[in-house]
Structure formats: C-alpha cells, structure tokens
Design a protein around this motif. Structure first.
Motif, mmCIF file in Angstrom:
data_model
loop_
_atom_site.group_PDB
_atom_site.id
_atom_site.type_symbol
_atom_site.label_atom_id
_atom_site.label_comp_id
_atom_site.label_asym_id
_atom_site.label_seq_id
_atom_site.Cartn_x
_atom_site.Cartn_y
_atom_site.Cartn_z
ATOM 1 N N GLY A 1 -0.869 -5.569 20.661
ATOM 2 C CA GLY A 1 0.073 -4.488 20.967
ATOM 3 C C GLY A 1 -0.076 -3.315 20.014
ATOM 4 N N GLU A 2 0.739 -2.299 20.224
ATOM 5 C CA GLU A 2 0.777 -1.157 19.312
ATOM 6 C C GLU A 2 1.610 -1.581 18.114
ATOM 7 O OE1 GLU A 2 -0.854 1.546 19.520
ATOM 8 O OE2 GLU A 2 -1.549 1.556 21.597
ATOM 9 N N SER A 3 0.934 -1.854 17.025
ATOM 10 C CA SER A 3 1.598 -2.525 15.902
ATOM 11 C C SER A 3 1.248 -1.840 14.584
ATOM 12 C CB SER A 3 1.153 -3.993 15.903
ATOM 13 O OG SER A 3 1.784 -4.708 14.895
ATOM 14 N N PRO A 4 1.808 -0.649 14.354
ATOM 15 C CA PRO A 4 1.403 0.128 13.182
ATOM 16 C C PRO A 4 1.947 -0.461 11.879
ATOM 17 C CG PRO A 4 3.218 1.222 14.314
ATOM 18 C CD PRO A 4 2.857 0.027 15.154
ATOM 19 N N VAL A 5 1.082 -0.529 10.889
ATOM 20 C CA VAL A 5 1.475 -1.039 9.573
ATOM 21 C C VAL A 5 0.926 -0.100 8.500
ATOM 22 C CG1 VAL A 5 1.156 -2.916 7.912
ATOM 23 C CG2 VAL A 5 1.578 -3.455 10.301
ATOM 24 N N PRO A 6 1.770 0.357 7.580
ATOM 25 C CA PRO A 6 1.283 1.197 6.484
ATOM 26 C C PRO A 6 0.306 0.414 5.597
ATOM 27 C CG PRO A 6 3.701 1.073 6.509
ATOM 28 C CD PRO A 6 3.209 0.104 7.506
ATOM 29 N N ILE A 7 -0.677 1.139 5.053
ATOM 30 C CA ILE A 7 -1.692 0.510 4.198
ATOM 31 C C ILE A 7 -1.799 1.267 2.875
ATOM 32 C CG2 ILE A 7 -4.105 -0.189 4.006
ATOM 33 C CD1 ILE A 7 -4.215 -0.068 7.102
ATOM 34 N N VAL A 8 -1.736 0.514 1.790
ATOM 35 C CA VAL A 8 -1.840 1.076 0.443
ATOM 36 C C VAL A 8 -2.984 0.366 -0.263
ATOM 37 C CG1 VAL A 8 -0.651 1.282 -1.778
ATOM 38 C CG2 VAL A 8 0.640 1.558 0.346
ATOM 39 N N SER A 9 -3.770 1.108 -1.037
ATOM 40 C CA SER A 9 -4.893 0.460 -1.704
ATOM 41 C C SER A 9 -5.058 0.935 -3.146
ATOM 42 C CB SER A 9 -6.180 0.748 -0.924
ATOM 43 O OG SER A 9 -7.257 0.099 -1.538
ATOM 44 N N PRO A 10 -5.078 0.014 -4.103
ATOM 45 C CA PRO A 10 -5.310 0.391 -5.500
ATOM 46 C C PRO A 10 -6.787 0.704 -5.728
ATOM 47 C CG PRO A 10 -5.124 -1.988 -5.329
ATOM 48 C CD PRO A 10 -4.885 -1.440 -3.940
ATOM 49 N N ARG A 11 -7.071 1.530 -6.732
ATOM 50 C CA ARG A 11 -8.456 1.923 -6.968
ATOM 51 C C ARG A 11 -9.056 1.289 -8.207
ATOM 52 N NH1 ARG A 11 -7.435 8.277 -8.378
ATOM 53 N NH2 ARG A 11 -6.767 8.026 -10.517
ATOM 54 N N SER A 12 -8.260 0.622 -8.999
ATOM 55 C CA SER A 12 -8.798 -0.018 -10.203
ATOM 56 C C SER A 12 -7.850 -1.141 -10.602
ATOM 57 C CB SER A 12 -8.900 1.001 -11.337
ATOM 58 O OG SER A 12 -7.597 1.335 -11.795
ATOM 59 N N PRO A 13 -8.266 -2.005 -11.534
ATOM 60 C CA PRO A 13 -7.382 -3.112 -11.923
ATOM 61 C C PRO A 13 -5.991 -2.640 -12.339
ATOM 62 C CG PRO A 13 -9.585 -3.508 -12.761
ATOM 63 C CD PRO A 13 -9.606 -2.136 -12.144
ATOM 64 N N SER A 14 -5.911 -1.670 -13.250
ATOM 65 C CA SER A 14 -4.573 -1.290 -13.739
ATOM 66 C C SER A 14 -3.768 -0.555 -12.670
ATOM 67 C CB SER A 14 -4.685 -0.430 -14.998
ATOM 68 O OG SER A 14 -5.250 0.827 -14.691
ATOM 69 N N ASP A 15 -4.468 0.087 -11.745
ATOM 70 C CA ASP A 15 -3.792 0.822 -10.677
ATOM 71 C C ASP A 15 -3.025 -0.116 -9.735
ATOM 72 O OD1 ASP A 15 -3.184 3.260 -9.318
ATOM 73 O OD2 ASP A 15 -4.671 2.768 -7.797
ATOM 74 N N CYS A 16 -3.347 -1.401 -9.796
ATOM 75 C CA CYS A 16 -2.647 -2.373 -8.940
ATOM 76 C C CYS A 16 -1.154 -2.366 -9.224
ATOM 77 C CB CYS A 16 -3.197 -3.782 -9.160
ATOM 78 S SG CYS A 16 -4.816 -4.021 -8.426
ATOM 79 N N PHE A 17 -0.768 -2.081 -10.458
ATOM 80 C CA PHE A 17 0.655 -2.049 -10.817
ATOM 81 C C PHE A 17 1.370 -0.967 -10.008
ATOM 82 C CE2 PHE A 17 4.234 -0.535 -13.357
ATOM 83 C CZ PHE A 17 4.887 -1.717 -13.653
ATOM 84 N N ASP A 18 0.844 0.238 -10.067
ATOM 85 C CA ASP A 18 1.469 1.358 -9.352
ATOM 86 C C ASP A 18 1.394 1.157 -7.840
ATOM 87 O OD1 ASP A 18 2.039 2.643 -11.724
ATOM 88 O OD2 ASP A 18 0.124 3.692 -11.766
ATOM 89 N N ALA A 19 0.251 0.648 -7.370
ATOM 90 C CA ALA A 19 0.085 0.452 -5.928
ATOM 91 C C ALA A 19 1.105 -0.555 -5.404
ATOM 92 C CB ALA A 19 -1.337 -0.008 -5.621
ATOM 93 N N ALA A 20 1.343 -1.611 -6.175
ATOM 94 C CA ALA A 20 2.315 -2.629 -5.746
ATOM 95 C C ALA A 20 3.705 -2.011 -5.651
ATOM 96 C CB ALA A 20 2.317 -3.809 -6.718
ATOM 97 N N MET A 21 4.070 -1.216 -6.656
ATOM 98 C CA MET A 21 5.407 -0.608 -6.623
ATOM 99 C C MET A 21 5.532 0.383 -5.465
ATOM 100 S SD MET A 21 6.873 -0.225 -10.432
ATOM 101 C CE MET A 21 8.477 -0.109 -9.735
ATOM 102 N N ASP A 22 4.457 1.102 -5.207
ATOM 103 C CA ASP A 22 4.492 2.069 -4.119
ATOM 104 C C ASP A 22 4.599 1.365 -2.763
ATOM 105 O OD1 ASP A 22 4.515 4.728 -3.293
ATOM 106 O OD2 ASP A 22 2.404 4.632 -2.725
ATOM 107 N N ALA A 23 3.865 0.259 -2.626
ATOM 108 C CA ALA A 23 3.924 -0.508 -1.373
ATOM 109 C C ALA A 23 5.337 -1.037 -1.150
ATOM 110 C CB ALA A 23 2.915 -1.652 -1.409
ATOM 111 N N VAL A 24 5.979 -1.469 -2.220
ATOM 112 C CA VAL A 24 7.353 -1.976 -2.097
ATOM 113 C C VAL A 24 8.302 -0.831 -1.720
ATOM 114 C CG1 VAL A 24 9.294 -2.985 -3.365
ATOM 115 C CG2 VAL A 24 6.992 -3.940 -3.625
ATOM 116 N N ARG A 25 8.083 0.330 -2.335
ATOM 117 C CA ARG A 25 8.910 1.499 -1.975
ATOM 118 C C ARG A 25 8.853 1.752 -0.470
ATOM 119 N NH1 ARG A 25 7.508 6.783 -0.414
ATOM 120 N NH2 ARG A 25 5.302 6.347 -0.814
ATOM 121 N N ILE A 26 7.647 1.750 0.076
ATOM 122 C CA ILE A 26 7.498 2.023 1.508
ATOM 123 C C ILE A 26 8.174 0.928 2.341
ATOM 124 C CG2 ILE A 26 5.808 2.222 3.371
ATOM 125 C CD1 ILE A 26 3.907 3.513 1.311
ATOM 126 N N ALA A 27 7.958 -0.324 1.954
ATOM 127 C CA ALA A 27 8.534 -1.443 2.715
ATOM 128 C C ALA A 27 10.059 -1.360 2.750
ATOM 129 C CB ALA A 27 8.084 -2.776 2.114
#
Lengths: 356, 607
Positions: B354-380
């Motif tokens: 079906g039409e099932s849109p899901v936002p996608i966030v991607s970290p660019r480096s090991p330490s960036d995973c921290f910010d990416a995780a928080m940003d993904a949670v913000r969106i959710a």
C-alpha cells in the motif's frame, strides 16, 4: 548462569488496575459500532457473555484494553466500549506484551482465533505463555477459516473437506489446551460459546489469575462449519461427552454421573465406568498442581471427533509474571543508580581540548 | 594509519580497540574500521578467519578510517595474504614469524615463504617472533605455554605503542580491570604488553619511531564512541528529554545487537529491553508500548526489516510514534552479516504494501548517531509516525572522538497526551483521527484516559472519527493525508560545503560515506579542482531546498554502497540527471578512489 529469586509479592490478576464504585452494566461495555458478524455466529454469544461478565470486576472501563489479530473474532475490540486495537494477523500477543509490560494499570485481553493464534501466530502464543505475561487470551476456536471463506484451520479434524482441501485435509490438528500446557502456561481453561455459565466461570478465574491465561472457547461458525460442536449441545449427548472440571471435586460425567476419570498407565488418565472401578479410584481435580503433566493428561482426554471434551480450568498455578519481573528490574535499577544523563554521556575516558 | 590483522581468535579487535583508546587519550583525532568474519571462530589460520582492525589517527581532523595503512601488523600468513595488497610501497610490515610454518603457508596457498622470497621487497619488513618472545617473557609467571602464547596480541600492542609514543598506563589499567577475576592472566597480559614495548625500545631494527601530535579539534570535552553506543545514548537522552519510558522490543541480529546490549545496561533511565521471540514480536511489543504511551523502539538489520514490514504498516495506519533502527549490512538475504552496505534505502522507503510513507533519518558518522537518534525521536513524537533510522555496519562498529554535548542544550522532546473529547460536531465524543492543522498528527490518547475510549487498527479509518470505513472517497483522502503528513515534516535545509563557491560539480551522499566523500572532496580541492558536497541526513522527506541545490550544478554525482538507490530517488523527484558511482564490496569507499572519480567528473565539465 545463576538464577535470581526475584522475591516479588504475590498479586491478584487485577492488582494495580484502578477500580470504580460506580455500578456498571453490560450495556456500558457496548460500543456504538454495529456488530457485523454473520447472523447466528457464536461470536455474538461470547461478546454478550464478556460484556455481561466485565461489570462484575468493578474496573474502570478506560483501564481495560482488548487487543486482537486478524480473523472474524478479531473484530471483537470494535464492539467493546473500552480501549482496543485490531492489529495484524497473529501478532496480538506480541503487541499486548509490550502494552502489559509498560502499563501495570491496565487489564489487557487478547482476542484471537484458531488460525490467528495457532497458525500464523503460533510462535507468539507459545512464547507469551512461557513468559507468563499478565494477559487474558480468549481463543475462539471454530475449527475453520471464516474470514477467508472456508479453508481448514490448524484445529480442523484430519480429512476435513473444505474449499482448499477438496480431497480432505492431511493435517493433524492441534489440541490448543495441550499446546498451551506444553508451553507451561500457568492458566489454561476451555468453555463452550453456548454455555454462558461455564464460560463466565472460566473467565472469572482467568481474570483473577496473575499471568497468562489461555481460554479456548468452542465457537460455532454457521456459514463455513455449521454444527461443528452440535454433539456437545444436545442435552443427553453433551452429558456423555463433556467432562467438566471443578477444582477439588471428583471428575465425573455422564447422564447420571456414571463415568469418572481414573489414572491409567504411566502418568496418563482415562475414562472408566464408576460402577466398575469404584468412586475411590476417580481422580479429584487439582488445578494447582505444579507439574503440568497432570493437566496435560486431562487435555488428552479430548478427542478430534469430540467423543469426549474436557471443559473448565485445567491448570491454575502461581508463577512470577514477565511484566512484573521486568518492571521490578527497572525499579531496582532506578533505586540503585540515579538517572544522571550527563554522567552517562561523559563515560570514563574523556579528554579536553582547550582553546589555543 | 595502522592495521592489525590476525586470526579471529588472536584478539585483533581488542588490540585495535586499546590502541584507539590510547590515541584518544593522547588527544589525536581518530577513526576506526573493524573488519571481522561472521563466523565466531572461523577455521584457524585460514583466509576467511582473518580479522583486522584499522585505525587512523592524526593531528588534524580525520574523516575516514583511512584507505591504506602505513603499518600492517600480520599475525599469521593468512592475515598477510588478506591485507598485503592494501599496504603501499615503502609501508611498514610487522610479521609474527612464529606462525609462518609450512602448514600455515600451505593452508592459504603460499608456495614459498614470502618472508624468504623477494615478494615483500617493496616494504620495510620487521620479523618478530612474537609468540616465542611472549612465552619467554612469561616464563617466570608459571603460566602454561598455551595461555602465555595467547598474550601475543598484547605484545604487538606494546610494540606499536612504543613506535608511536602512546601512553601505556591506560592499557595496563584496562587489562587489570578486564581480568580482575584472573589476576595471573591480567599480569601476564601486562607483562606481554611491556615486553612488546621494551622490544621496540631495545631492538635496533626499529630505528625510526613516530610521534603524532594531538589534533586541533574544536574546544570541549571529548570521548571516543562507536556508532551503536552513540545511538543507544541518543535513545537514553530522548527518553529523558521526552519524559517517556522507553521500551526496546528487539531480536538479536548482527550488526545491531550492541544497541540492545547497551540499552539493557541503562534500566535506571526507565528503559525496558525486551528480547523477543522473533523480529516481528520485537516490533510488536514496541508498538504495543507506544500505544500505551511509552516510546517504542525496535532495532535490527535489513533481514529484520523485511520481517517487521507488516507491523511498520500497522504503525503507519494507527499513526503511533515508533522508532525502527536498521543497522544496514550486506544483502540480499543473509548476505554479508558483518560487512557494511547502504542498500536498504529503497526497502525503507517502499518496502511495505500500500501507500505507506515512513520518514527516514540517517547518521553520517559514529558520533552523529546520537543526534540522528534524537532527531528521529522528535519526528516520531511530533508527527505520530513510525520513523526509520538507517545506520550501517561501518558506523555501528566504527568509532571516533565525540564532543560530549551539554545536557542543558539538548532539545525538549516533551509531548502531551490527549485528555479531552475533541469531536468537531459538538457531540462531546472523542475522535482519534482529528488532526493537528500544523503537523497533521492525530491525538495520542493512551489507555487509562477516562472518556476517551476508542478503537484503532489496521483497517482503513474514517477521517476524523477513526471508525472503520471502506468508503472510496474517504480512502483516497486518508491515503493522501498520511502522505501529506510525512511530506510536511520539518527538516533543516541541506547545507552545501563549497569553500570556494565556484564549484560546478556537486557530490551528494548519505550515511556513512560522509567520511570518504568529504576526504575525497578535500583532496581534489587541494589539486585546484572545486567541488561542492551535500550530505543528506533526511532521506524522507528530503530537505525543502534540495531541488534548488541540485539544479545549481552542471553535474551531480552520488557515490553509494548500493546500485544507485539515492540516485534513483533524486532523479525521480527532481528530474535531475544524477550520475551514480556505486560499489558493493562490503567495505566503505576509499577516499583515494573517490578522489579519482571526482577529479574525472570535474575535469569533464571543465573547471
């Protein structure tokens, strides 16, 4: 690996769920949605029994949640004026586990069917039972796939002619009670849709039980498997076939109570005429036996052709629930160590870069 | 740049890890790249069993773990054979001669001993009988020969520590802590470590030693961190900043399991970790917890996403917050479990019915995973939607220095649950699908809230009331509403890195290729070839300015560790003729190769 005695207090099945003094009626539990099962469906009777029974628990209605999978019976939550989720095929126990673990103030019920729980969702069912999550699982067994219009199910009798098995099904069916006991479920019961009193009694005991309670409900599908349980509904026939269990009472049945359940062979049970073996040989039912072998032996008295069917509560034992234990670990961790985010992020090895 | 290579039982990952900590403690910038087999113990001495750990440290900020090592430590013939092709001419090769016996040589197909023929003439070869010396050094400890021999990795670490003037106290302390229950083993490892250090100091063969000064990084307090740890910390922080308990429902899978391991240690932050019976139950429990008002999270890799797809669809339909972490690995199917790839982008984007849109966030480096995780949670939480976070094996296991954020600066992620009826017809009812006009999010009404009893599920919902509806126009409207909600998610504009401002070529990347692309861009700029670089954190929706950015350049090139998945999306959405450069070897790009690719493209458009 060491095992840890969690030393959790013994709680009732509904401990932690807020109650109300407001008197409740069955109609309080009816939602505004039109019930859309086929006329004559056994699901109506079960829905009615559950709506009539819930007021007796005296719980706040908003603290009750029904979670279902996919199938005819899984429409159940829409008709209950409680919280509810109609999820995806077979996964209701998994979703309900996450809910029960995070919310001790909810009474969580799973509504599922023989296809939903035993076919596509078999894995989740057995793991939920072994973990002993505080969920009440109502398994509507009509021995057929109704929503997909008439294929055989994992509880259909061998040789059954259906749309997908014109030459007869080859599968050996599950006995859901045996399966649940094999997974060491702490509470297992069975009832008939048409027996409101018996069903209500099993539901009452399930609700009071803290832990997973599997209740198999034989339910008639008037469209695709009509009359599947008729032999259990004819007054005389039923007395010869149904072996109803009552804790602390000798297991007897028959038109005049002439049959009893006696021990047989190595840890087995069988049916005998009381006049031939004597009343003293008849087993007195004890649902609280730790060893599941006894309850399993009871479950094996049920036959595919329903020549005998055991109903009532097979097993009702106390065992730490997964959700209580999981919450206890979190609470103990909180008490032992403050949630200091800055300290966590800093860790042990840091270095500082100063400006030039 | 140093690469330790040996048998997977030789302790190469531990050795590399310790050297990394030494470098970090010294204030070098660094990036690491572990590379190990999927088998826990592949047959000893064979090529498939080779495990390596590469570390890049320097006195300038580093973007990648490096392409080619300056120093290769080969603990056996298999490690030599598997890694020698990466060592540049003139590079230093340190070999453990004890393992170069006939049997081991034959096992990996060496007809003659490479230490005895001329095949290694291009390198500075140092032959060291590491096992023999280690056993000798440990003779007085009374430790058995076999146990003593196992400490040879610490001998190698000691030798390298001497070569690079690394501080040694940290490693000695680490060893004593690690083996605190076996003090004799701890002392043996310390002795072996010192033996290696002194061996370097006293042996004439190592005439030159290296000194790498601390790097110039932004001021602040740093620590070394891997991607999976940073991701787990981001979740802990998101739980604290949102005030919600976290429930991680998951199933172990390489390379995502460390997120479960890490989070299971932090129950004191109100985190529940549930190791489910399978991938489906993991996400099911997470969604159930979200329904109850917790922050549900599930972590997995590509094969697990395939299994979770139906539940992600349910989360789309029920519009509940949920975080799905995909630490990508080589695919398809079981693929290359321990190797990296970024080939799950289209699966994340479209892998549901079906039409099932899901936002996608991607970290660019090991330490960036921290910010990416928080940003993904913000969106959710803001948009009441499942969010896919695409990390990958290189980021997950790689490490780098992390400027530790000030907790007071972390964003507020608090949410409000619905408490009042909201029907727009004055009926006083609660309608679960009335939307916030700004975000199009529906109310989060959790069980236990009086008067808001309602039912949700996977069947199509009537707009506003949330009742089951098969009505054609309603379905059309709901499909478009769900899409519009995701399309309207606020994400920051893409920032273009173009120091000279006159680039005609844009290189666009996402995820872990940030390091190699960034390093390659620097290199070509040094050659006088201008290039612009944009690296996408948000892959769905794309930043609003991305179309403009892409249209500004004569040529757009997208290097990816897949067959052009981002390129496909960009071409489809922006009608831009994006050029694809792809590689799927299970290893990150090398800056060197991207440098050549970019240089060719830039020269092609006439810089």
């Amino acid at each position: 690996m060491t095992t840890i005695d969690l030393g959790l207090p013994e709680l009732g099945g509904l401990a932690g769920v807020p109650t109300t003094d407001e008197p409740q009626k069955a109609k309080d539990y009816k939602s505004d949605q039109e019930v859309r099962w086929c006329p004559g469906c056994g699901d109506y009777i079960v829905l009615n029994a559950v709506q009539s029974f819930l007021p007796s628990l005296g719980l706040k209605r908003e603290n009750i949640v029904f979670v279902s999978g996919i199938g005819c019976s899984s429409r159940f939550p829409y008709y209950m004026n409680t919280y509810g989720m109609h999820s995806i095929h077979g996964r209701a126990p998994a979703i309900a586990t996450g809910l029960a673990v995070s919310r001790p103030d909810l009474s969580v019920w799973v509504v599922t069917g023989d296809g939903d729980a035993l076919s596509i969702g078999g894995n989740h069912l057995i793991h939920t039972l072994r973990r002993n999550v505080n969920l009440k699982i109502l398994l509507f067994n009509n021995r057929i796939y109704g929503l997909t219009k008439g294929q055989y199910s994992p509880t259909s009798e061998t040789g059954k002619i259906t749309k997908s098995t014109p030459a007869g099904s080859l599968d050996h069916p599950f006995n859901p009670v045996s399966l649940a006991l094999g997974a060491e479920a702490s509470f297992v019961g069975r009832a008939l849709d048409s027996d409101k009193k018996g069903l209500t009694e099993v539901l009452r005991q399930a609700a009071e039980h803290r832990g997973s309670a599997l209740v198999e409900i034989y339910q008639n599908c008037p469209i695709f498997n009509d009359g599947a349980f008729d032999v259990l509904k004819d007054a005389d026939d039923a007395k010869r076939r149904i072996i109803n269990l009552e804790h602390g009472k000798p297991i007897t049945f028959g038109v005049d109570g002439e049959y009893g359940v006696v021990r047989s062979g190595f840890a087995g049970l069988e049916v005998a005429k009381i006049s031939e073996v004597g009343m003293e040989s008849v087993v007195v039912h004890d649902a609280t036996l730790e060893d599941p072998s006894y309850a399993f032996a009871l479950s094996r008295l049920s036959a595919q052709d329903l020549s005998h069917t055991v109903t009532g509560v097979f097993r009702n034992v106390k065992r730490t629930t997964y959700d209580d234990a999981a919450r206890d670990q979190v609470e103990k961790a909180k008490a032992a160590k403050p949630a200091d985010l800055a300290a966590l992020l800093r860790g042990k090895d840091t270095w500082t870069v100063l400006s030039d | 740049m140093i690469r330790f290579a040996g048998d997977s039982g030789d302790g190469m990952q531990l050795t590399g890890d310790r050297f990394t900590s030494e470098a970090a403690a010294f204030g070098n910038d660094l990036a690491t790249q572990p590379n190990f087999p999927a088998e826990i113990r592949a047959p000893q001495g064979t090529l498939p069993g080779v495990s390596s750990f590469q570390l890049h440290f320097a006195d300038y900020d580093i973007l990648t773990p490096g392409d080619r090592p300056d120093v290769l430590v080969a603990m056996n013939p298999a490690a030599l054979k598997a890694n020698i092709k990466d060592l540049p001419k003139g590079g230093i090769l340190i070999v453990n001669t004890d393992e170069f016996n006939k049997r081991n040589l034959v096992k990996v197909g060496y007809a003659t001993n490479p230490l005895e023929d001329d095949s290694l003439a291009d390198f500075q070869v140092h032959e060291v009988a590491m096992a023999t010396i280690t056993i000798g050094a440990l003779e007085e400890t009374g430790l058995g020969k076999k146990d003593a021999e196992r400490a040879k990795n610490m001998f190698a670490l000691g030798l390298l520590s001497w070569m690079y003037h690394r501080p040694t106290e940290g490693t000695e302390r680490f060893l004593r802590e690690k083996f605190s229950k076996k003090p004799d083993i701890a002392e043996a490892n310390v002795l072996a470590f010192r033996a290696g250090y002194y061996y370097g100091e006293t042996t004439e063969s190592f005439a030159v030693t290296y000194e790498v000064a601390p790097a110039k990084l932004n001021t602040g307090t740093y620590r070394q961190i891997t991607g999976n740890t940073a991701l787990a910390y981001g979740l802990v922080a998101a739980g604290q900043q949102s005030g919600l308990p976290i429930v991680l429902g998951t199933y172990p899978i390489t390379p995502a399991s460390d997120i479960l391991h890490e989070l299971s240690k932090h129950k004191n932050f109100g985190i529940t970790t549930l190791q489910a019976e399978d991938e489906i139950a993991g996400i099911g429990a997470a969604l159930g917890a979200s329904y109850g008002g917790a922050l549900g999270v599930t972590s997995t890799s590509g094969p697990g996403i395939a299994l979770k797809s139906e539940t992600i669809g349910l989360a789309v339909m029920t519009e509940l917050p949920l975080l799905i972490i995909d630490v990508q690995r080589g695919g398809p199917s079981t693929g290359l479990p321990t190797k990296t790839e970024q080939s799950d982008l289209l699966q994340a984007m479209f892998g549901r019915n079906g039409e099932s849109p899901v936002p996608i966030v991607s970290p660019r480096s090991p330490s960036d995973c921290f910010d990416a995780a928080m940003d993904a949670v913000r969106i959710a939480l803001t948009y009441r939607t499942p969010v896919l976070l695409l990390s990958d094996g290189a980021i997950a296991n790689g490490s780098e220095p992390w400027l530790i954020p000030d907790v007071d600066d972390l964003p507020d992620l608090s949410v409000e649950f619905a408490t009042e009826p909201n029907a727009t017809d004055g009926s006083g009812e609660f309608w679960p699908y009335v939307r916030d006009p700004e975000t199009l999010a529906r109310p989060w009404a959790i069980p236990g809230t009086p008067g808001l009893q309602h039912r949700i599920g996977g069947l199509e919902k009537a707009d506003n009331t949330g009742n089951i509806s098969y009505e054609p126009d309603n379905h059309d409207r709901m499909v478009r509403l769900r899409q519009a909600k995701v399309d309207g998610i606020e994400v920051p504009d893409a920032i273009v890195d173009d120091p000279t401002g006159d680039a005609k070529v844009l290189v666009v990347g996402w995820g872990s290729s940030y390091g190699p692309i960034g390093a390659a861009a620097r290199r070509v700029r040094k050659l006088g070839l201008p290039v612009a670089h944009v690296h996408l954190r948000h892959l769905n929706p794309f930043p609003k300015n991305l179309g403009d950015v892409l249209s500004r350049y004569d040529k757009v090139i997208a290097p990816e560790m897949n067959l052009g998945q981002l390129a496909l999306l960009l071409r489809a959405k922006y009608l831009v003729d994006v050029m694809s450069y792809t590689k799927v070897q299970g290893l990150p790009f090398k800056a060197e190769e991207l440098q050549d690719v970019l240089a060719d493209v830039i020269k092609g458009v006439g810089a």
